[in-house]
Design an enzyme around this catalytic site. Structure first.
Site, PDB file in Angstrom:
ATOM      1  N   HIS A 190       2.298   4.106  -3.242  1.00 49.00           N
ATOM      2  CA  HIS A 190       1.860   5.552  -2.556  1.00 49.00           C
ATOM      3  C   HIS A 190       3.847   6.165  -3.292  1.00 49.00           C
ATOM      4  O   HIS A 190       3.247   7.171  -3.855  1.00 49.00           O
ATOM      5  CB  HIS A 190       1.838   6.603  -1.765  1.00 49.00           C
ATOM      6  N   HIS A 234       0.964  -0.930   0.229  1.00 45.00           N
ATOM      7  CA  HIS A 234      -0.148  -0.128   0.022  1.00 45.00           C
ATOM      8  C   HIS A 234       0.862   1.145   0.303  1.00 45.00           C
ATOM      9  O   HIS A 234       0.956   2.646  -0.730  1.00 45.00           O
ATOM     10  CB  HIS A 234      -0.912  -0.297   1.384  1.00 45.00           C
ATOM     11  N   GLU A 235       1.764   1.186   0.541  1.00 38.66           N
ATOM     12  CA  GLU A 235       2.726   2.341   1.187  1.00 38.66           C
ATOM     13  C   GLU A 235       3.936   2.404   0.067  1.00 38.66           C
ATOM     14  O   GLU A 235       4.266   3.569  -0.836  1.00 38.66           O
ATOM     15  CB  GLU A 235       3.560   2.689   2.238  1.00 38.66           C
TER      16      GLU A 235
HETATM   17 ZN   LIG Z   1      -2.061   5.421   2.444  1.00 39.39          ZN
END
Ligand SMILES: [Zn+2]
Length: 376
Positions: A71, A67-68
């Site tokens: 980003h 998830h990170e």
């Molecule tokens: Zn996030």
């Protein structure tokens, strides 16, 4: 909340760190997975249950990391350098070098996180579905559980409170509508505090209903979000303020200079013990040739201080982080956070005219607030 963080490696050029608070949570999650698995599947051996719990925990934290990373990768694709990813508590944080340059970037960077968690949920769900006949039932159950966890992660991150992803989406929308990053951040951060307090209230309701673990968990996450929303707004305000300030306004100027042939003992007695500085420029015939730091002096055994010269223990100016007097302080602040020495030299025409340490910055801010704070 960000205590010591351990570096664990680099992925796609981004440094990945693990906050010390995370170790406790990792153990807790592995333990709760173990309890769940051994309760649901009575026939499983202890070793089997431990193995599945560890696998589940690894996959869970892998999901958070992916998830990170999503980003971080989109951020870099938009030309915004990423400083690092830190995994902590129940999630992670990706720190970018600079704020987004526009609401479009902000939207893309934020939206890819929950999207990735949603995809992971689908992936775990599909593997669990197809593996039903092939894999053991505890394994299938755990994969299904991970699908739900990722869905929950996507949902939680979509809550419209800054600094959660949903809060960033809200911020980008207000930014787009009003053209003001400042106003957008203010609204999104207030929303973050509101969401945080709602979670705290939900936690209290759970506690009153007798659900101790759920109550503490909700209240804790809510409280954390309130703090994070508040401090990220303050940090942005600080950066905004420092954008209009130059290095020479903040630096400690009028530096005392140490002659290179002084003994370390005299340097300690006449400079370090007498003035509140951790470093002094060393000047020879009006030119700065190095920097004598307290740390450098401490590396020399005390009984040799009277026989050693400053010249042999100073650090060259070239090894230091250097800025011009007119450098903008919001950029200098980034360099201060980066540098190992915790010090930036202000250099003009080859001469060190000032030094900036975090203490100088704090002192400047305190004075600024005392003089101008009432106007804000
Ligand atoms: Zn996030």
């Amino acid at each position: 909340m960000f205590g010591t963080a351990w570096r664990v490696g680099r992925i796609a050029g981004v440094e990945v760190r693990i906050d010390s608070s995370w170790a406790v949570i990792a153990l807790l999650i592995t333990y709760s997975m173990y309890l769940r698995v051994s309760l649901l599947y009575q026939g499983l051996s202890t070793a089997g249950a431990v193995g599945i719990a560890i696998l589940a925990a690894v996959l869970f934290f892998g999901s958070v990391l992916i998830h990170e990373l999503a980003h971080a990768l989109v951020s870099q694709a938009r030309g915004i350098r990423v400083q690092d990813i830190t995994l902590f508590l129940f999630g992670g944080a990706t720190r970018a070098r600079v704020e987004s340059r526009g609401p479009g970037d902000e939207f893309l960077i934020a939206v890819v996180g929950p999207l990735t968690s949603g995809l992971l949920a689908a992936l775990f769900g599909i593997v669990a579905g197809f593996g039903r006949d092939v894999l053991s039932s505890p394994l299938v159950g755990t994969l299904g559980y991970l699908a739900w966890t990722n869905l929950l992660l996507a949902g939680f991150n979509l809550l419209p409170g800054f600094p959660l992803d949903g809060g960033r989406l809200l911020r980008s929308a207000i930014w787009k509508a009003t053209g003001s990053l400042r106003r957008a951040t203010r609204v999104a951060s207030l929303a973050g505090q509101a969401v945080g307090w709602l979670l705290v209230a939900a936690g209290v309701a759970y506690l009153l209903a007798g659900n101790l673990a759920g109550g503490i968990w909700f209240a804790f996450i809510g409280w954390f979000l309130v703090q994070a929303a508040r401090s990220s707004y303050e940090e942005l305000q600080l950066r905004h303020l420092l954008r209009g300030v130059e290095a020479e306004d903040v630096m400690a100027g009028n530096l005392l200079r140490i002659p290179p042939d002084l003994s370390l003992q005299d340097a300690v007695d006449d400079y370090f013990m007498r003035y509140d500085h951790g470093a002094f420029p060393v000047d020879e015939q009006g030119r700065t040739i190095g920097l004598l730091t307290l740390r450098g002096v401490r590396r020399v055994p005390r009984d040799e201080w009277s026989t050693r010269r400053v010249r042999d223990h100073m650090v060259p100016v070239g090894d230091q982080v250097v800025v011009a007097p007119e450098a903008r302080m919001d950029q200098v602040m980034g360099k201060l956070e980066d540098g190992e020495a915790g010090r930036v030299l202000v250099v003009q025409g080859g001469e060190v005219v000032g030094i900036i340490t975090p203490t100088d910055l704090t002192r400047w801010l305190r004075r600024w607030r005392a003089l101008d704070g009432s106007a804000r």
